[in-house]
Design a protein around this motif. Sequence first.
Motif, PDB file in Angstrom:
ATOM      1  N   LYS A  95       0.819  -1.219   0.000  1.00 27.86           N
ATOM      2  CA  LYS A  95       0.000   0.000   0.000  1.00 27.86           C
ATOM      3  C   LYS A  95       0.854   1.271   0.000  1.00 27.86           C
ATOM      4  O   LYS A  95       0.569   2.213  -0.748  1.00 27.86           O
ATOM      5  CB  LYS A  95      -0.910  -0.005   1.237  1.00 27.86           C
ATOM      6  CG  LYS A  95      -1.850   1.171   1.344  1.00 27.86           C
ATOM      7  CD  LYS A  95      -2.814   0.946   2.493  1.00 27.86           C
ATOM      8  CE  LYS A  95      -3.250   2.227   3.164  1.00 27.86           C
ATOM      9  NZ  LYS A  95      -2.210   2.982   3.842  1.00 27.86           N
ATOM     10  N   GLN A  98      -2.320   0.586  -7.309  1.00 28.98           N
ATOM     11  CA  GLN A  98      -3.127   1.299  -6.309  1.00 28.98           C
ATOM     12  C   GLN A  98      -4.607   0.997  -6.437  1.00 28.98           C
ATOM     13  O   GLN A  98      -5.363   1.156  -5.483  1.00 28.98           O
ATOM     14  CB  GLN A  98      -2.837   2.800  -6.379  1.00 28.98           C
ATOM     15  CG  GLN A  98      -1.436   3.083  -5.824  1.00 28.98           C
ATOM     16  CD  GLN A  98      -1.056   4.543  -5.850  1.00 28.98           C
ATOM     17  OE1 GLN A  98      -1.311   5.231  -6.846  1.00 28.98           O
ATOM     18  NE2 GLN A  98      -0.425   5.026  -4.796  1.00 28.98           N
ATOM     19  N   PHE A 148      -3.152  -6.972  -4.042  1.00 29.08           N
ATOM     20  CA  PHE A 148      -3.426  -7.075  -2.607  1.00 29.08           C
ATOM     21  C   PHE A 148      -3.985  -8.450  -2.239  1.00 29.08           C
ATOM     22  O   PHE A 148      -4.528  -8.625  -1.168  1.00 29.08           O
ATOM     23  CB  PHE A 148      -4.413  -5.980  -2.161  1.00 29.08           C
ATOM     24  CG  PHE A 148      -3.767  -4.635  -2.050  1.00 29.08           C
ATOM     25  CD1 PHE A 148      -3.205  -4.200  -0.852  1.00 29.08           C
ATOM     26  CD2 PHE A 148      -3.691  -3.798  -3.152  1.00 29.08           C
ATOM     27  CE1 PHE A 148      -2.592  -2.959  -0.744  1.00 29.08           C
ATOM     28  CE2 PHE A 148      -3.093  -2.548  -3.057  1.00 29.08           C
ATOM     29  CZ  PHE A 148      -2.537  -2.133  -1.855  1.00 29.08           C
TER      30      PHE A 148
END
Length: 442
Positions: free
Chosen positions: A22, A70, A109
């Motif tokens: 992140k 992102q 992620f």
Amino acid sequence: MAGQPASLSGRDVGSFAYITIKDRIPQILTKAIDSLHRHKSKFFEKHGEKGLEAEKKAISLLSKLRNELQTDKPMIPLVEKFADTDIWNQYLDYQQSLLGETDGKARWFFSPWLFVECYMYRRIHEAIIQSPPIDDFDVFKESKDQNFFESQESVIALCTYLQELISTLEVLDENQLKNEFFKFLQISLWGNKCDLSLSGGETSSQKTNIITSLGELQAFILVNDMEHLWALLRPGKETETDSAAAVRVAIVLDNSGFELVTDLVLAHFLLSSRLATEVHFYGKTIPWFVSDTTRRDFTWLVEQAKSSSDKYLSRCGLDWESYLKVGKWVYHDHIFWTLPHEFCAMSQVAPDLYTELQKAHLILFKGDLNYRKLTGDRKWEFTVPFHQALNGFHPAPLCSIRTLKAEIQVGLQPGQGEELAASEPSWLTTGKYGIFQFDGPL
Ligand SMILES: O=P(O)(O)OC[C@@]1(O)O[C@H](CO)[C@@H](O)[C@@H]1O
Ligand SMILES: [Mn+2]
């Protein structure tokens, strides 16, 4: 694989892996873009308009990459043909196959952290090789060089210590020699604090004289198998049949700059003390995890040392150059080191490299990323034996020399990890603690 714990992953919100993906990785990408910007006029001087176009292209590819990350987009195959492209794309397919129908595509992620993070550096490289004529530009070179320059005083202190010691080596008894060996090992360990990936690309140099700090740092060594290394290399060791026999030590390098100097002085000491007769270094073929050593960094550092105005540092530089010339030091690179695979896959994926490493009497694996790859970057219990976590990887006796910068550690005493966690919640990730973790002859 059955019986193995799950991989560390950005799925675990709040974990170090999550925070790295992140915050730290986008910051590193931004720095890579800045480095391209800053070199704009250099590209123009060298290549004219074509250089400017290439800079624009590389920046737009890196910005796209940052956006994909992102917004947690699917991880896409590599497109540019390079020596490892097919292996990478097969690995991406393999990661894909591990996901159930409902989990969809491999994502930043969601997938194993080790894979995601390696993929990011490989995509940076893809952006650069897609942008000729600046396709050999290293976006991290400046920061690696800066780390070396900022550590000058400590570098000189190390080289002075080494050169003065060498002149007295003949008169040292075995115990004194062992003490010196342990010193150089610890210097190399704490040199691993200076990586630029953990600091998000910010400067992380060595400002104090590391030799005088070794005593107080000893308390932070959580696993200390240095005695095993001595038993393996010491003069008159049981395994020695012929005193003139070759003893090969392999060092799988980590960071350039100060850490590389600590590895070179260790290697220099090994030769001068005759604990080893040859040292083989293994580096990266492409820029990697910001500060990792490439052949260009290695050669650059030896040149810098040679041309230093400090007599001890330049003496070291000259010695290093001659070791390389006569083959007492050998530098190797191999694409395996910049693949996402755990080391237990090496014998399958890179059998030539595995065979090469089997020739060593001892392999030293420097740094945190190598530890993650040795242990598969999995959620092991702290007390699981190192040998078990290696999952069959054992080309030769090996030792991890690493400061802790990821939430993984095996081979601790019962309760040791829990105690540390209770008193210092971030003990696994700050680089304050270190290990010498050995897996001996089978
Ligand atoms: O291998 P190194 O240089 O010791 O460390 C690499 C590293 O900084 O990169 C990752 C964070 O991005 C962590 O796994 C680790 O701390
Ligand atoms: Mn590194």
